[in-house]
Scaffold this motif. Sequence first.
Motif, short mmCIF file in Angstrom:
data_model
loop_
_atom_site.label_atom_id
_atom_site.label_comp_id
_atom_site.label_asym_id
_atom_site.label_seq_id
_atom_site.Cartn_x
_atom_site.Cartn_y
_atom_site.Cartn_z
N ASN A 27 -4.43 -5.12 -13.11
CA ASN A 27 -3.36 -4.74 -12.20
C ASN A 27 -3.99 -4.06 -10.99
O ASN A 27 -4.83 -3.16 -11.14
CB ASN A 27 -2.41 -3.78 -12.91
N VAL A 28 -3.61 -4.49 -9.79
CA VAL A 28 -4.24 -3.93 -8.60
C VAL A 28 -3.23 -3.76 -7.48
O VAL A 28 -2.35 -4.60 -7.28
CB VAL A 28 -5.43 -4.82 -8.14
N ALA A 29 -3.36 -2.65 -6.76
CA ALA A 29 -2.58 -2.38 -5.56
C ALA A 29 -3.48 -2.58 -4.35
O ALA A 29 -4.61 -2.08 -4.33
CB ALA A 29 -2.04 -0.96 -5.58
N VAL A 30 -2.98 -3.29 -3.34
CA VAL A 30 -3.77 -3.59 -2.15
C VAL A 30 -2.95 -3.24 -0.91
O VAL A 30 -1.78 -3.60 -0.81
CB VAL A 30 -4.17 -5.08 -2.09
N ALA A 75 -3.33 5.79 1.05
CA ALA A 75 -2.40 5.64 2.16
C ALA A 75 -3.07 5.94 3.49
O ALA A 75 -2.89 5.22 4.48
CB ALA A 75 -1.18 6.54 1.95
N GLU A 76 -3.88 6.98 3.53
CA GLU A 76 -4.56 7.37 4.76
C GLU A 76 -5.64 6.37 5.15
O GLU A 76 -5.74 5.96 6.31
CB GLU A 76 -5.16 8.77 4.60
N ILE A 90 2.08 2.73 -5.60
CA ILE A 90 1.76 3.39 -4.34
C ILE A 90 2.67 2.79 -3.28
O ILE A 90 2.60 1.59 -3.02
CB ILE A 90 0.29 3.21 -3.96
N PRO A 91 3.54 3.57 -2.65
CA PRO A 91 4.47 3.00 -1.67
C PRO A 91 3.72 2.27 -0.55
O PRO A 91 2.70 2.73 -0.04
CB PRO A 91 5.19 4.25 -1.13
N GLY A 92 4.25 1.10 -0.19
CA GLY A 92 3.69 0.33 0.90
C GLY A 92 2.56 -0.60 0.51
O GLY A 92 2.09 -1.39 1.33
N PHE A 93 2.08 -0.52 -0.73
CA PHE A 93 1.00 -1.38 -1.20
C PHE A 93 1.59 -2.58 -1.94
O PHE A 93 2.63 -2.48 -2.58
CB PHE A 93 0.05 -0.61 -2.12
N ASP A 94 0.89 -3.71 -1.83
CA ASP A 94 1.27 -4.90 -2.56
C ASP A 94 0.60 -4.91 -3.93
O ASP A 94 -0.56 -4.50 -4.06
CB ASP A 94 0.85 -6.16 -1.80
N TYR A 95 1.30 -5.42 -4.93
CA TYR A 95 0.78 -5.45 -6.29
C TYR A 95 0.59 -6.88 -6.77
O TYR A 95 1.38 -7.77 -6.45
CB TYR A 95 1.73 -4.71 -7.24
#
Length: 292
Positions: free
Chosen positions: A22-25, A50-51, A5-10
Amino acid sequence: MGSVIPGFDYRRVAVADGVALNVAVGGTGSPLVLLHGFPQTHLMWRHVAAELSVDHTVICPDLRGYGASDKPAERDADTYSKRTMAADIVALAAGLGHERFALAGHDRGALVAIRAGLDHPGTITHLAVLDVLPTLDMWDILHGSTAAVAFHLYLMAQPPGLPEQLISASADAFFGHFLDVWARDPQAIPADVRTEYLRASREAVPSIVADFRASAGIDAEHDRADRAAGHRIGMPVSVVQQDWGAALGYDAAALWRPWAADLEHRTTTAGHFMAEEAPEEVIGLLRSLLAR
């Protein structure tokens, strides 16, 4: 887009029994965990996440056995029980510094979310459920020829061996079938995302089957015990579903009411993959829930 997901840290977060997720934050504010469905990964939340990251800390893991998360061998019925998978999510949030959080789940992730609401009432503040019934009710409403729409549930409920072999022999056709027939707007899942879903599912056949097998056994047992004990989900609950009840002859809201003390139930005209087909509708549902 690839697999992020663009802009998220992994990151990878250890949760239990040598299993890491595995997690996106992304974002800041009160925590909201989003759990994906089948045959998807956390990428299904890309628009919604994103929203909502504008004013929430949004946490999007791959479930145990899916995506880039660990896929432990099925040692026993509990390895992929929703109780175990819910405990994973509670441990994940705690590992990220959140002792209490809102939780939303779609499809398989929704079953994990329901179990988290029942097992961890002091941890989950709000619960959103997208396009499922509780496990026990799901099995109860399937009967006769109408159960053909859920053939995959019966296939993956079989003992280890045959379902894994059959699905692995034609994995892309099997998983792609659901992406095709469950979407009312197939264009909502673009080619690169579809490719990623198929790759991730192809590489996770044994653990995906184990997840479904658990729902035919130990998960139903857990639901049955909660029903007998009169346990209910106490936090605010929002459920959005396709109108399967009209098609299969049951009242979905009536099935949900015994499970949730504070329930909002609605139907959608979107297809099963509503977070991708109608993200604004899902965002509105979640914002409304979090305001309760």
